[in-house]
Design a protein around this motif. Structure first.
Motif, PDB file in Angstrom:
ATOM      1  N   ASP A 322       0.682  -1.109  -0.005  1.00  0.00           N
ATOM      2  CA  ASP A 322      -0.157   0.087  -0.052  1.00  0.00           C
ATOM      3  C   ASP A 322       0.894   1.040   0.074  1.00  0.00           C
ATOM      4  N   PRO A 323       1.092   2.108  -1.053  1.00  0.00           N
ATOM      5  CA  PRO A 323       1.839   3.178  -1.178  1.00  0.00           C
ATOM      6  C   PRO A 323       1.434   4.341  -0.737  1.00  0.00           C
ATOM      7  N   ASP A 324       0.307   4.220  -0.027  1.00  0.00           N
ATOM      8  CA  ASP A 324      -0.303   5.715   0.444  1.00  0.00           C
ATOM      9  C   ASP A 324      -1.335   5.076   1.604  1.00  0.00           C
ATOM     10  N   ILE A 325      -0.633   4.630   2.257  1.00  0.00           N
ATOM     11  CA  ILE A 325      -1.496   3.944   3.443  1.00  0.00           C
ATOM     12  C   ILE A 325      -1.771   5.112   4.540  1.00  0.00           C
ATOM     13  N   ALA A 326      -3.179   4.950   5.015  1.00  0.00           N
ATOM     14  CA  ALA A 326      -3.726   5.898   5.762  1.00  0.00           C
ATOM     15  C   ALA A 326      -2.756   6.112   7.141  1.00  0.00           C
TER      16      ALA A 326
END
Length: 383
Positions: A322-326
């Motif tokens: 996940d390259p834009d994890i929360a």
């Protein structure tokens, strides 16, 4: 680059991790842990420095391909002051001390990385292996830097990881920008007038005043901060009184502020102080605000994040990355290191109970993935 028997290393790491889990140590008391780390590093022929920032350890591995950049890889070592309820055969042997955040696993991952790199130093430049004390107090990273960490062990970039139970084991997450929140600890003291419970008009009840203050504080995030920004204000302790028929003269409230942005952090703290002043005027009492401790948000730089993303694609594949994890509204003193040097802090999937839960346990299956991630970061950054 990984010409080591990963199955054998995984078995060794499980043994190391469970040994550390059984013998947890609190912040700045990690003497046995630091000795264990130093013994392993020296046994693999790694240059080892101890006593940095109190109980910190740094290993130095110089690549055989010649001079180049220097990067830091960091793991935390301390445990939490809480009881364990896992029932594991390797559970804590120390009362109310527990590796409930997985720092035993993080230390093990960096040890496994040290072993792998010491057997495969085919890179250009230097890797500094930073084993940090006292992360849970948000003071250990500062202590190491105050002791000359980056002067003695220069780093062009620095990388760290943390297990993440919301992610299943085998997955990795990272993002550009704030990965974790800032943390501010505060205490509010309300000084009223004590008295008999039957004559409240002759007293100035700090419990009533404190209750009004708690309600007012809850409006900061909902009414004073842009709803597109993030802020969490929590009152976690409210102490007052000695008996059911006595109005107390003092109440003490303690809590935290969590924010992802420095300006929002400043705005929340300003509003907290203004509310205290307003409550003081409204109830004709004394309200004292004490700002006990602060730390910045953990902010990842774009270049190092791209390195982590490329490493993640190589190690776990696009489907598990996940390259834009929360972001997470927990806090980390790795943030201080990222203020001094560009770098990235990423999540390593763990599954299971959330960190700081009495049944949390680091997933040993995740440790080899952490090692592969760190080694791949070194390969891409210094290869």
């Amino acid at each position: 680059m990984l010409s080591v028997d990963m199955d054998a290393l995984a078995r060794d790491m499980t043994e190391w991790r469970r040994k550390l889990h059984s013998h947890p140590e609190l912040a700045f008391q990690e003497h046995e842990t630091a000795a264990f780390v130093a013994e392993k590093l020296r046994g693999w022929g790694i240059e080892t420095h101890t006593g940095i920032g109190g109980t910190g350890v740094v290993g130095v591995i110089r690549g055989k391909a010649g001079e180049g950049d220097a990067i830091g890889l960091r793991a935390d070592m301390d445990a939490l002051p809480m009881a364990e309820q896992t029932g594991a055969e390797y559970q804590s042997t120390r009362r109310n001390v527990f590796h409930g955040c997985g720092h035993d696993g993080h230390t093990t991952v960096l040890l496994g990385t040290a072993y792998a790199l010491s057997r495969n130093p085919d890179f250009r430049g230097t890797v500094h292996l930073i084993f940090q004390p006292a992360e849970e107090t948000l003071l250990g990273g500062l202590a190491m830097m105050d002791d000359g960490l980056f002067d003695r062990f220069p780093c062009d970039e620095i990388f760290g990881l943390h297990n993440h139970p919301p992610l299943p084991s085998g997955k990795v997450g990272v993002r550009v920008g704030s990965q974790l929140s800032a943390c501010d600890l505060f205490r509010i003291t309300v000084r009223g007038v004590g008295g008999h419970a039957a004559s409240p008009h002759r007293a100035r009840d700090p419990i009533v005043i404190g209750s009004a203050l708690v309600q007012a504080v809850q409006t900061i995030a909902s009414r004073s901060i842009d709803p597109l920004q993030t802020a969490v204000v929590s009152i976690c302790q409210f102490n007052a009184g000695t008996a059911p028929n006595i109005i107390a003269d003092t109440a003490t409230l303690e809590g935290t502020v969590r924010t992802l942005d420095r300006q929002v952090q400043a705005d929340v703290l300003r509003r907290l102080k203004e509310i205290c002043a307003g409550i003081q005027a409204t109830y004709d009492c004394e309200v004292v605000f004490d700002h006990l401790q602060t730390s910045p948000p953990t902010v990842n730089a774009p270049g190092p994040v791209q390195t982590v993303i490329e490493a993640g694609r190589a190690v776990v594949g696009d489907d598990n990355l996940d390259p834009d994890i929360a972001p997470l509204m927990a806090s980390e003193d790795f943030a201080y290191m990222l203020e001094r040097r560009p770098g990235a802090y990423f999540f390593l999937g763990n599954g299971g109970a959330m960190c700081h839960h009495p049944k949390f346990d680091f997933n040993d299956a995740s440790a080899p993935i952490g090692v592969r991630m760190f080694v791949e970061i070194v390969r891409r950054r210094l290869g």
